[in-house]
Design an enzyme around this catalytic site. Structure first.
Site, PDB file in Angstrom:
ATOM      1  N   CYS A 150     -56.726   8.744 -51.954  1.00  0.00           N
ATOM      2  CA  CYS A 150     -56.617   9.884 -52.861  1.00  0.00           C
ATOM      3  C   CYS A 150     -55.219  10.522 -52.833  1.00  0.00           C
ATOM      4  CB  CYS A 150     -57.645  10.949 -52.500  1.00  0.00           C
ATOM      5  SG  CYS A 150     -59.348  10.392 -52.718  1.00  0.00           S
ATOM      6  N   CYS A 197     -57.452   8.263 -46.344  1.00  0.00           N
ATOM      7  CA  CYS A 197     -56.746   9.468 -46.812  1.00  0.00           C
ATOM      8  C   CYS A 197     -55.817   9.086 -47.955  1.00  0.00           C
ATOM      9  CB  CYS A 197     -55.913  10.086 -45.688  1.00  0.00           C
ATOM     10  SG  CYS A 197     -56.794  10.405 -44.157  1.00  0.00           S
ATOM     11  N   CYS A 230     -55.096  28.938 -21.707  1.00  0.00           N
ATOM     12  CA  CYS A 230     -54.668  30.320 -21.469  1.00  0.00           C
ATOM     13  C   CYS A 230     -55.876  31.185 -21.114  1.00  0.00           C
ATOM     14  CB  CYS A 230     -53.960  30.899 -22.696  1.00  0.00           C
ATOM     15  SG  CYS A 230     -52.168  30.758 -22.617  1.00  0.00           S
TER      16      CYS A 230
END
Lengths: 268, 159, 107
Positions: free
Chosen positions: A86, A83, A229
């Site tokens: 860049c 990551c 939930c």
């Protein structure tokens, strides 16, 4: 809207507190737990649970912040990139990332959340395998990335191309479902601050996710919570990263506009 | 008829339905399987194994607990023992026991004069409401003891 | 093995008593749970010991049982004697060890 401390029984526990456990809050950010009529899940937690979140050393999810920081800079995949290759090691982009996501992705023609963005970049830019949802790596990287925005106000865009997805998310939130025929808002809007047996119902704010739940004894994503939930009202949980959940994520993020990003929070 | 109105009327039914179906009736699931085995007698036995026939005394030791724990998986507790923590007068060890978990032992902490202050904080599991006992062994052979109660709540909803 | 975080002040005065905090990521499997699918008991695997050395000797030690929460956290105190590392060693069932240290400056 909020009627905290309604349970007489629990009110006592909250009042007693354990100030000596509070530890030292290491974070310098000024956290906003209330914005307008919106209250973070933090405000519904007991003092003891708040204290675990307030102390970065005491918050077990900070192990994941460390791991995520390492993953951010770890080269992976055929392209030989990380990551950080860049975006830089201390990426300015991350400073408000958690406040903005999910965002509309024109190429996909729909909303995209951070987990999906990570996997898209891994596959297209890095030539790496996507992370599994809820894996240690995905949790670590998302916790690290969202943690970089800690203290910033939630501020998703619901304009322009996001409009229909926002509407779909709202519809999902309001729709009754499952054998118990309950919608998200039955609990989290009408009865926030009330107890369902001994548990305090919150406003279902997403600003603290991924959160370390005492019940889980580990951190988990917002979509894991959505699934939980759904199961609780005896509805069929949807897939991690499903369009419905990403739209719901957008709506819930908007409901929490102005609240500080707390990732990784600590909740019951 | 607004949906809000319907919901308020239905609230009792919803909650009863949830309780009745057992969705909410389970506490912190599966933290400990099997029956709880610790009790006051088991704790007394465990203490005797550590300190022998020495008499315990009250005072000089405080045990900080939430009156009601939000979640039995992670209950913050702290023990502090009054002591100068000098080379001639210090706290050697603090033992923590549970009267309601599957086993009485929770933890032992060993201090030295270099500790400076005999205080320790930790987080422990509690399967149910119970008494927690802390015992301090002093360098002069004295033993202090304290016992406090904690209520552990049973959750309403899960996820 | 497990991953740990520790914290102590960077610098303290000689003789000052300061707080030290330590957290380690660990499931603390009690040995009492059953696998929901197979019905078999999941074997106990906990961190059973933490030893903290400073200035060449153990200043704080502890033995843990399954009632200690997952991701065990502990905070305690140490009196500043000399600059150097405070070393933490956690031991889990089976003998696996995790080490971590933090340097303090004693002025």
């Amino acid at each position: 809207m909020k009627k905290q401390f309604q349970g007489i029984l629990m009110g006592a526990a909250v009042a007693v507190g354990l100030s000596s456990f509070a530890g030292i809050a290491i974070s310098a950010e000024k956290m906003v737990y209330k914005s307008g009529d919106r209250n973070s899940g933090y405000t519904y937690a007991t003092k003891e649970t708040q204290a675990i979140q307030d102390d970065d050393l005491g918050n077990p999810a900070y192990i994941y912040v460390d791991d995520g920081a390492a993953l951010w800079s770890k080269v992976d995949g055929k392209a030989g990139k990380s990551c950080a290759t860049c975006h830089g090691v201390e990426s300015a982009m991350l400073s408000d990332l958690a406040t903005r996501y999910p965002v509309y992705n024109a190429k996909l023609g729909k909303m995209q959340n951070i987990e999906q963005k990570i996997n898209q970049e891994r596959e297209e830019k890095m030539g790496a395998k996507p992370y599994k949802w809820e894996s240690g790596q995905m949790l670590a990287l998302t916790i690290y990335m969202r943690n970089q925005s800690r203290g910033k106000p939630m501020n998703v865009s619901i304009d322009g191309p996001a409009v229909p997805f926002f509407e779909a998310g709202k519809k999902y939130f309001d729709q009754r479902r499952g054998q118990l025929d309950m919608s998200c808002k039955n609990c989290h809007e009408y009865y926030a601050g009330n107890r369902i047996r001994a548990n305090m119902l919150t406003e279902a704010q997403s600003n603290g996710f991924p959160t370390y739940r005492l019940k889980w004894q580990k951190p988990g994503s917002l979509h894991r919570r959505f699934r939980g939930c759904n199961s609780t009202v005896r509805a069929q949980p949807l897939a991690y990263g499903s369009d419905e959940y990403v739209n719901l994520e957008l709506y819930v993020a908007w409901r929490g506009r102005g609240l500080s990003v707390e990732a990784p929070s600590v909740r019951n | 008829m607004s949906e809000k109105f319907i919901t308020q009327n239905m609230r009792r039914r919803d909650v009863l339905a949830m309780a009745g179906t057992g969705v909410v009736a389970v506490s912190s699931i599966g933290l400990f399987a099997g029956d709880a085995k610790a009790d006051p007698a088991a704790v007394a036995k465990a203490i005797k194994a550590k300190i022998g026939d020495k008499k315990t005394m009250a005072g000089g030791i405080t045990l900080e607990l939430p009156e009601i724990a939000e979640n039995g998986n992670t209950v913050p507790i702290a023990v502090e023992v009054k002591s100068p923590m000098s080379s001639s007068d210090y706290v050697k060890a603090v033992h923590i026991y549970s009267e309601g978990n599957p086993a009485p032992d929770v933890a032992t902490f060993r201090f030295t004069p270099e500790s400076g202050r005999a205080r320790v904080s930790l987080r422990m599991r509690m399967i149910k409401s119970q008494n927690i006992v802390a015992v301090a062994e002093m360098s002069n052979g004295k033993v202090h003891m304290v016992k406090n109660a904690v209520k552990v709540t049973i959750g309403g909803c899960g996820g | 093995m497990a991953k740990a975080r520790v914290k102590a002040p960077k610098s303290v005065k000689k003789g000052e008593v300061f707080e030290v905090k330590a957290l380690i990521s660990h499931n603390m499997e009690t040995g009492l749970r059953k696998d929901k699918k197979t019905g078999k008991t999941i074997p106990r695997k906990i961190i059973n010991k933490l030893s903290v050395t400073y200035g060449g000797k153990e200043v704080f030690g502890s033995d843990w049982h399954p009632a200690v929460s997952a991701n065990p956290y502990v905070s305690f105190f140490v009196r500043a004697s000399e600059s150097g590392p405070i070393k933490f060693v956690w031991t889990e069932d089976g003998g696996g060890v995790t080490e971590k240290s933090v340097d303090i400056l004693v002025a």
